[in-house]
Write a protein that holds these residues in place. Structure first.
Motif, PDB file in Angstrom:
ATOM      1  N   ALA A 255       6.231 -67.339 -50.415  1.00  0.00           N
ATOM      2  CA  ALA A 255       5.054 -66.513 -50.676  1.00  0.00           C
ATOM      3  C   ALA A 255       4.326 -66.967 -51.936  1.00  0.00           C
ATOM      4  O   ALA A 255       4.929 -67.518 -52.862  1.00  0.00           O
ATOM      5  N   ASP A 256       3.004 -66.734 -51.954  1.00  0.00           N
ATOM      6  CA  ASP A 256       2.177 -66.949 -53.153  1.00  0.00           C
ATOM      7  C   ASP A 256       2.305 -68.347 -53.738  1.00  0.00           C
ATOM      8  O   ASP A 256       2.472 -68.522 -54.950  1.00  0.00           O
ATOM      9  N   VAL A 257       2.233 -69.359 -52.886  1.00  0.00           N
ATOM     10  CA  VAL A 257       2.372 -70.736 -53.366  1.00  0.00           C
ATOM     11  C   VAL A 257       1.326 -71.045 -54.432  1.00  0.00           C
ATOM     12  O   VAL A 257       1.626 -71.665 -55.459  1.00  0.00           O
ATOM     13  N   LYS A 258       0.110 -70.611 -54.231  1.00  0.00           N
ATOM     14  CA  LYS A 258      -0.967 -70.865 -55.192  1.00  0.00           C
ATOM     15  C   LYS A 258      -0.621 -70.330 -56.578  1.00  0.00           C
ATOM     16  O   LYS A 258      -0.751 -71.041 -57.582  1.00  0.00           O
ATOM     17  N   GLU A 259      -0.162 -69.071 -56.649  1.00  0.00           N
ATOM     18  CA  GLU A 259       0.117 -68.442 -57.934  1.00  0.00           C
ATOM     19  C   GLU A 259       1.372 -69.015 -58.582  1.00  0.00           C
ATOM     20  O   GLU A 259       1.395 -69.290 -59.787  1.00  0.00           O
ATOM     21  N   VAL A 260       2.431 -69.188 -57.792  1.00  0.00           N
ATOM     22  CA  VAL A 260       3.684 -69.696 -58.351  1.00  0.00           C
ATOM     23  C   VAL A 260       3.517 -71.115 -58.874  1.00  0.00           C
ATOM     24  O   VAL A 260       4.110 -71.494 -59.897  1.00  0.00           O
ATOM     25  N   SER A 261       2.670 -71.896 -58.225  1.00  0.00           N
ATOM     26  CA  SER A 261       2.462 -73.285 -58.618  1.00  0.00           C
ATOM     27  C   SER A 261       1.824 -73.418 -59.995  1.00  0.00           C
ATOM     28  O   SER A 261       1.940 -74.463 -60.647  1.00  0.00           O
ATOM     29  N   LYS A 262       1.150 -72.371 -60.452  1.00  0.00           N
ATOM     30  CA  LYS A 262       0.483 -72.405 -61.764  1.00  0.00           C
ATOM     31  C   LYS A 262       1.485 -72.355 -62.914  1.00  0.00           C
ATOM     32  O   LYS A 262       1.181 -72.748 -64.027  1.00  0.00           O
ATOM     33  N   ARG A 263       2.678 -71.855 -62.645  1.00  0.00           N
ATOM     34  CA  ARG A 263       3.680 -71.715 -63.703  1.00  0.00           C
ATOM     35  C   ARG A 263       4.315 -73.058 -64.033  1.00  0.00           C
ATOM     36  O   ARG A 263       4.252 -74.012 -63.262  1.00  0.00           O
ATOM     37  N   HIS A 264       4.954 -73.107 -65.181  1.00  0.00           N
ATOM     38  CA  HIS A 264       5.694 -74.306 -65.575  1.00  0.00           C
ATOM     39  C   HIS A 264       6.813 -74.555 -64.566  1.00  0.00           C
ATOM     40  O   HIS A 264       7.558 -73.645 -64.232  1.00  0.00           O
ATOM     41  N   VAL A 265       6.931 -75.764 -64.086  1.00  0.00           N
ATOM     42  CA  VAL A 265       7.874 -76.184 -63.029  1.00  0.00           C
ATOM     43  C   VAL A 265       7.799 -75.267 -61.807  1.00  0.00           C
ATOM     44  O   VAL A 265       8.789 -75.065 -61.106  1.00  0.00           O
ATOM     45  N   GLY A 266       6.621 -74.703 -61.554  1.00  0.00           N
ATOM     46  CA  GLY A 266       6.451 -73.792 -60.427  1.00  0.00           C
ATOM     47  C   GLY A 266       6.791 -74.417 -59.092  1.00  0.00           C
ATOM     48  O   GLY A 266       7.484 -73.817 -58.269  1.00  0.00           O
ATOM     49  N   LEU A 267       6.314 -75.632 -58.858  1.00  0.00           N
ATOM     50  CA  LEU A 267       6.587 -76.288 -57.575  1.00  0.00           C
ATOM     51  C   LEU A 267       8.070 -76.612 -57.420  1.00  0.00           C
ATOM     52  O   LEU A 267       8.624 -76.514 -56.327  1.00  0.00           O
ATOM     53  N   LYS A 268       8.713 -76.997 -58.514  1.00  0.00           N
ATOM     54  CA  LYS A 268      10.157 -77.264 -58.436  1.00  0.00           C
ATOM     55  C   LYS A 268      10.920 -75.988 -58.106  1.00  0.00           C
ATOM     56  O   LYS A 268      11.891 -76.008 -57.344  1.00  0.00           O
ATOM     57  N   ASP A 269      10.480 -74.876 -58.687  1.00  0.00           N
ATOM     58  CA  ASP A 269      11.121 -73.596 -58.372  1.00  0.00           C
ATOM     59  C   ASP A 269      10.972 -73.259 -56.892  1.00  0.00           C
ATOM     60  O   ASP A 269      11.914 -72.820 -56.243  1.00  0.00           O
ATOM     61  N   LEU A 270       9.761 -73.479 -56.364  1.00  0.00           N
ATOM     62  CA  LEU A 270       9.521 -73.215 -54.945  1.00  0.00           C
ATOM     63  C   LEU A 270      10.371 -74.130 -54.066  1.00  0.00           C
ATOM     64  O   LEU A 270      10.928 -73.686 -53.059  1.00  0.00           O
ATOM     65  N   ARG A 271      10.477 -75.384 -54.451  1.00  0.00           N
ATOM     66  CA  ARG A 271      11.297 -76.315 -53.662  1.00  0.00           C
ATOM     67  C   ARG A 271      12.759 -75.894 -53.686  1.00  0.00           C
ATOM     68  O   ARG A 271      13.463 -75.987 -52.666  1.00  0.00           O
ATOM     69  N   ASN A 272      13.250 -75.411 -54.833  1.00  0.00           N
ATOM     70  CA  ASN A 272      14.639 -74.948 -54.908  1.00  0.00           C
ATOM     71  C   ASN A 272      14.866 -73.726 -54.026  1.00  0.00           C
ATOM     72  O   ASN A 272      15.907 -73.598 -53.378  1.00  0.00           O
ATOM     73  N   VAL A 273      13.895 -72.820 -54.007  1.00  0.00           N
ATOM     74  CA  VAL A 273      13.993 -71.669 -53.104  1.00  0.00           C
ATOM     75  C   VAL A 273      14.066 -72.152 -51.659  1.00  0.00           C
ATOM     76  O   VAL A 273      14.898 -71.688 -50.867  1.00  0.00           O
ATOM     77  N   LEU A 274      13.219 -73.094 -51.310  1.00  0.00           N
ATOM     78  CA  LEU A 274      13.196 -73.651 -49.960  1.00  0.00           C
ATOM     79  C   LEU A 274      14.539 -74.273 -49.600  1.00  0.00           C
ATOM     80  O   LEU A 274      15.109 -73.991 -48.534  1.00  0.00           O
ATOM     81  N   LEU A 275      15.074 -75.104 -50.484  1.00  0.00           N
ATOM     82  CA  LEU A 275      16.341 -75.783 -50.200  1.00  0.00           C
ATOM     83  C   LEU A 275      17.495 -74.780 -50.095  1.00  0.00           C
ATOM     84  O   LEU A 275      18.378 -74.933 -49.238  1.00  0.00           O
ATOM     85  N   ARG A 276      17.497 -73.779 -50.960  1.00  0.00           N
ATOM     86  CA  ARG A 276      18.569 -72.773 -50.901  1.00  0.00           C
ATOM     87  C   ARG A 276      18.546 -72.018 -49.582  1.00  0.00           C
ATOM     88  O   ARG A 276      19.590 -71.728 -48.991  1.00  0.00           O
ATOM     89  N   GLU A 277      17.340 -71.665 -49.133  1.00  0.00           N
ATOM     90  CA  GLU A 277      17.214 -70.912 -47.884  1.00  0.00           C
ATOM     91  C   GLU A 277      17.588 -71.769 -46.679  1.00  0.00           C
ATOM     92  O   GLU A 277      18.307 -71.323 -45.786  1.00  0.00           O
ATOM     93  N   ILE A 278      17.075 -72.974 -46.627  1.00  0.00           N
ATOM     94  CA  ILE A 278      17.306 -73.834 -45.456  1.00  0.00           C
ATOM     95  C   ILE A 278      18.756 -74.303 -45.379  1.00  0.00           C
ATOM     96  O   ILE A 278      19.344 -74.358 -44.300  1.00  0.00           O
ATOM     97  N   LEU A 279      19.347 -74.624 -46.520  1.00  0.00           N
ATOM     98  CA  LEU A 279      20.719 -75.142 -46.531  1.00  0.00           C
ATOM     99  C   LEU A 279      21.756 -74.055 -46.774  1.00  0.00           C
ATOM    100  O   LEU A 279      22.955 -74.334 -46.798  1.00  0.00           O
ATOM    101  N   ASN A 280      21.303 -72.821 -46.985  1.00  0.00           N
ATOM    102  CA  ASN A 280      22.198 -71.677 -47.181  1.00  0.00           C
ATOM    103  C   ASN A 280      23.146 -71.906 -48.358  1.00  0.00           C
ATOM    104  O   ASN A 280      24.363 -71.708 -48.263  1.00  0.00           O
ATOM    105  N   GLU A 281      22.572 -72.313 -49.482  1.00  0.00           N
ATOM    106  CA  GLU A 281      23.321 -72.512 -50.720  1.00  0.00           C
ATOM    107  C   GLU A 281      22.624 -71.743 -51.830  1.00  0.00           C
ATOM    108  O   GLU A 281      21.618 -72.189 -52.372  1.00  0.00           O
TER     109      GLU A 281
END
Length: 389
Positions: A255-281
């Motif tokens: 959610a809110d990719v536009k807003e989260v991306s504005k934060r420091h390391v925002g995209l990395k945080d989003l990618r970590n959320v993605l990896l945790r959800e997809i890989l169940n870790e």
């Protein structure tokens, strides 16, 4: 008796909130560690919220918490095994499930595991032996015995699954049941879709067709809504996500990719959320620009559904879903929602870009379900369903 009946009726006057998708009724001694546990795992894997009581049955009286769990479920699976009828706990569960089926329109699916449906229906073989003992124990409770017998007969006459007639392995049989449950739940759910009129329901089906769900290829689809507002954008992505999620091994709604991306390391945080959800870790965290080859291999084996909500830059799409080091498994689908078409044109084929509806109709729908939209710089929001603004 009258007081009890009145109390039971009043408890169903307003159907309870549905906390669970599925309730599994089973004889613990028969199938807790085998068939029923495997069935539970298959349902959970499809992101179906499933209640299964793992406690050993103690005493003759079913717990109120268990009756409540039945009432709060959309669908009940009844695993009829050899000794199911020997448990008064199971028989009380069954009777309550059928009461919920009548009053709350709960879906009920019987599964015959190691027992013929006719033996359940007519109380023969092990079911006949069980009732011979029950008649001795409850000789002064003929009403209770009759209630249990009628419940078994009624459930055995319902459409369900018979393990003795299966084709393939038991794993195939369980998967077939899980798929049927998913189909039935999809037909009866989403409150969001119930609020859509025929026109908008058709629009959602149209974007689903662009996803080519039967294709083994990985498919990316983008939808844009112009300047109609973030609330609509998120609601649209959310409806699609919940409609489709059960068809995938893993899912992630960013959610809110536009807003989260504005934060420091925002995209990395989003990618970590993605990896945790997809890989169940749940503890997975990667701060390097690229992920390891092993992570890449695991992603490539996973059929995933991903929604990128409110994207406003092509680099976000590239980093989170379309880079060379994030390749998802066959059949994966990525849905991108944004407010501008030009962004999608940079990353997707023309026939995979979709614009939803015209503004006047969208505002009418938004007023029905309470979603904010923007019209000439003003916020328009429905306060109540089908009502005023």
């Amino acid at each position: 008796m009258a007081s009890s009946s009145s109390s039971s009726s009043s408890s169903f006057a307003n159907p309870p909130p549905q906390k669970y998708d599925v309730f599994i009724s089973f004889r613990g001694a028969d199938t807790r560690d085998t068939f029923s546990s495997h069935l539970h795992t298959a349902l959970v894997r499809k992101k179906i919220e499933t209640y299964m009581d793992y406690r050993l049955e103690r005493g003759n009286k079913i717990e109120l918490s268990l009756l409540q769990a039945i009432e709060e479920s959309k669908l009940s699976l009844i695993v009829f095994s050899k000794n199911y009828a020997s448990s008064t706990w199971c028989l009380d569960e069954l009777a309550h499930i059928l009461e919920c089926e009548k009053r709350n329109r709960q879906i009920v699916i019987p599964i015959f595991y190691g027992i013929d449906p006719s033996q359940v229906r007519k109380q023969q073989e092990s079911y006949g032996d069980a009732f011979a003992q029950l008649e001795e124990r409850f000789e002064d409770s003929t009403d209770k015995l009759l209630k249990w017998r009628n419940a078994l007969k009624e459930a055995a006459n319902m459409s369900g699954f018979d393990n003795s007639n299966r084709t393939g392995t038991e794993a195939d049989f369980i998967e077939k049941i899980a798929d049927d449950v998913l189909t039935k739940l999809n037909r009866t759910s989403s409150s969001d879709l119930k609020d859509l009129d025929q026109f908008y329901s058709r629009k959602i089906e149209e974007i689903e067709s662009l996803l080519c769900l039967d294709s083994p290829d990985v498919c990316n689809v983008g939808s844009w809504v112009g300047s109609l507002g973030k609330s609509w954008l998120t609601t649209f992505g959310n409806v699609l996500f919940h409609r489709l999620s059960g068809q995938f091994e893993a899912t992630c709604f960013l959610a809110d990719v536009k807003e989260v991306s504005k934060r420091h390391v925002g995209l990395k945080d989003l990618r970590n959320v993605l990896l945790r959800e997809i890989l169940n870790e749940k503890d997975l965290s990667i701060n390097t620009p690229f992920v390891s080859p092993f992570i890449q291999e695991r992603l490539s084996r996973t059929k995933a559904l991903i929604v990128l909500d409110d994207v406003n830059d092509s680099s976000q799409i590239e980093y989170l879903a379309c880079s060379s080091h994030l390749k998802f498994g066959p059949g994966s689908r990525i849905i991108i929602t944004t407010r501008g078409k030009s962004l999608l044109k940079k990353t997707l084929p023309h026939d995979k870009i979709y614009k939803f509806g015209h503004k006047d109709g969208l505002i009418s729908w938004a007023l029905k379900i309470g979603v904010s939209v923007r019209d000439n710089g003003c916020i328009i929001k429905g306060i109540c369903r089908g009502g005023s603004t």
